[in-house]
Scaffold this active site. Structure first.
Site, PDB file in Angstrom:
ATOM      1  NE  ARG A  90       5.349   5.024  -4.675  1.00 56.65           N
ATOM      2  CZ  ARG A  90       5.360   5.933  -4.097  1.00 56.65           C
ATOM      3  NH1 ARG A  90       5.669   7.018  -4.523  1.00 56.65           N
ATOM      4  NH2 ARG A  90       4.807   5.871  -2.756  1.00 56.65           N
ATOM      5  N   GLY A 141      -4.375   2.745   5.931  1.00 55.38           N
ATOM      6  CA  GLY A 141      -4.555   1.851   6.662  1.00 55.38           C
ATOM      7  C   GLY A 141      -3.499   1.870   7.804  1.00 55.38           C
ATOM      8  N   GLY A 170       0.936  -1.093  -0.007  1.00 52.66           N
ATOM      9  CA  GLY A 170      -0.118  -0.030  -0.133  1.00 52.66           C
ATOM     10  C   GLY A 170       0.929   1.328  -0.180  1.00 52.66           C
ATOM     11  CB  SER A 171       1.417   4.052  -1.394  1.00 52.00           C
ATOM     12  OG  SER A 171       0.199   4.178  -2.511  1.00 52.00           O
ATOM     13  N   GLY A 172       0.540   6.055   0.461  1.00 53.21           N
ATOM     14  CA  GLY A 172      -0.238   7.162   0.780  1.00 53.21           C
ATOM     15  C   GLY A 172      -0.569   7.269   2.481  1.00 53.21           C
ATOM     16  CB  SER A 173      -0.599   7.592   5.407  1.00 47.91           C
ATOM     17  OG  SER A 173       0.451   8.376   5.277  1.00 47.91           O
TER      18      SER A 173
END
Length: 412
Positions: free
Chosen positions: A279, A161, A156-159
């Site tokens: 990335r 969870g 996942g990404s973007g904080s």
């Protein structure tokens, strides 16, 4: 002469995807978006971007479409601005003999538990951690590591969870939510020691440190990034230490081709790697790096993936800051105003709304809570920060509450 295609496999939704297409055009290429639903990205229609609709989760379909593009005018490269598709793009590029990173190293890196093990084995400092598959295991892991702990998805990404948990009850509640669905993972999750200290990111390209970024986070127990400062406002020796730790992490993971975005905390004992992302950074960080240093990392990614030569850094301000306007009320977006005022504000080099009228916005305690963004430059850190903080509130985002089918007016 027909310009060769440049394929973009899906996209992120916070600006960089659009910039990837623009950078490809600027290099004389024909960008084409490969997506399950191209309409999901409003810039496709706004910019007249070519697209192909396909099942982007099916490697055979992606390869077939790219092979078709290669026959129809030539294909110069393929990449993705979305973390979820970087490895898939690399596999297709390799299969077609195009420039690409090590796809398997990228794929392994996306699993944070594998990443943690590889870094720890190489002697790179990481938080204490356990990968667990049940609530009981999560509670036991937290007791073993000692509170507080961070509980989060393995991918996942973007904080999304990610939550700080102070005790066994909070660990059990959050682990149950992640493991039980609700849009979360169905496989393992991570329980890890909460590392105290300021947070940074190190932006690298081909293994070379290009910028050290200071991160600003919202209130705990969440980890929403509410701003960034370039370069990080810390002594040069600290930036050098963060950069050296990042280079060791990339080497341990078999990375170093193209862009990487590494997040670290500076603990009392020194830098600790929170995660390495194979990335380019999101959150408009590339725009801030360009404003501060003159280096266009988006163009560098397109050049690397298409076999082109990078451009020299342009004159720059020396400092830049990013500030976001955050969600203040849930509901349906009725209007988005103020971009012209934000763009015209002193020092602003980029200003974007991150939502559109008609969208329903809810609090997620992740990057999705950010509704607008400004990037501002300045002759020193204080000036850049002041310019960004003055401009971000100039966006006016009207939100109507939605209750049992009735919509009542609520402002930002």
């Amino acid at each position: 002469m027909t310009r060769p295609w440049f394929a973009l496999l899906e996209s992120n939704t916070t600006g960089t995807g659009r910039q990837f297409a623009a950078a490809a055009r600027a290099r004389g290429l024909r960008p084409v978006l490969l997506a399950r639903d191209p309409a999901r990205y409003p810039y496709v229609a706004d910019d007249g971007l070519d697209s192909r609709t396909l099942d982007t989760a099916d490697p055979a379909q992606v390869l077939a479409v790219c092979a078709g593009l290669a026959r129809d005018g030539g294909l110069s490269g393929i990449t993705s601005s979305s973390e979820y598709y970087v490895a898939a793009a690399a596999r297709v590029a390799t299969a077609l003999g195009l420039p690409a990173p090590d796809a398997e190293a990228v794929a392994r890196c996306r699993d944070k538990s594998h990443q943690r093990r590889a870094l720890a084995a190489a002697g790179v400092a990481v938080p204490g951690f356990r990968a667990v598959t049940s609530v009981a295991q999560a509670v036991a892991a937290a007791a073993d590591l000692g509170p507080p702990v961070v509980v989060k998805p393995v991918t996942g990404s973007g904080s999304a969870g990610v939550r700080l948990c102070a005790d066994a009850g909070e660990v059990a509640e959050w682990a149950a939510r992640l493991l039980g669905g609700d849009g979360g993972p169905t496989g393992p999750i991570l329980v890890e020691t909460a590392v105290r200290g300021p947070e940074f990111s190190v932006e690298t390209f081909d293994g070379v440190v290009r910028a050290v970024v200071g991160k600003r986070l919202g209130p705990e127990p969440w980890f929403v990034e509410i701003g960034h400062d370039v370069p990080a406002p810390v002594p040069a020796a600290v930036r050098a230490e963060l950069g050296e730790t990042t280079r060791r992490a990339l080497a341990a993971l078999g990375l170093g081709w193209g862009a990487a975005h590494t997040e670290l905390r500076l603990s009392a004992a020194g830098p600790v790697v929170i995660e390495v992302n194979p990335r380019l950074a999101g959150g408009m960080i590339p725009a801030a790096v360009r404003a501060a240093t003159g280096l266009d990392l988006v163009d560098a990614v397109i050049a690397r993936a298409s076999g082109g030569a990078p451009r020299a850094a342009a004159p720059a301000a020396g400092h830049a800051a990013i500030r976001f306007q955050l969600l203040a009320a849930e509901g349906r977006v009725a209007a988005v105003r103020g971009r012209a005022q934000a763009v015209a504000s002193p020092g602003v080099v980029a200003a974007h709304a991150l939502t559109v009228p008609g969208a329903v916005v809810t609090r997620t305690h992740s990057f999705q809570d950010r509704l607008a963004c400004v990037v501002a430059a300045g002759h020193d850190a204080a000036a850049a920060q002041r310019n960004a903080e003055r401009a971000a509130p100039l966006f006016s985002i009207d939100i109507q509450a939605v209750q049992d089918g009735y919509e009542g007016g609520r402002g930002r």
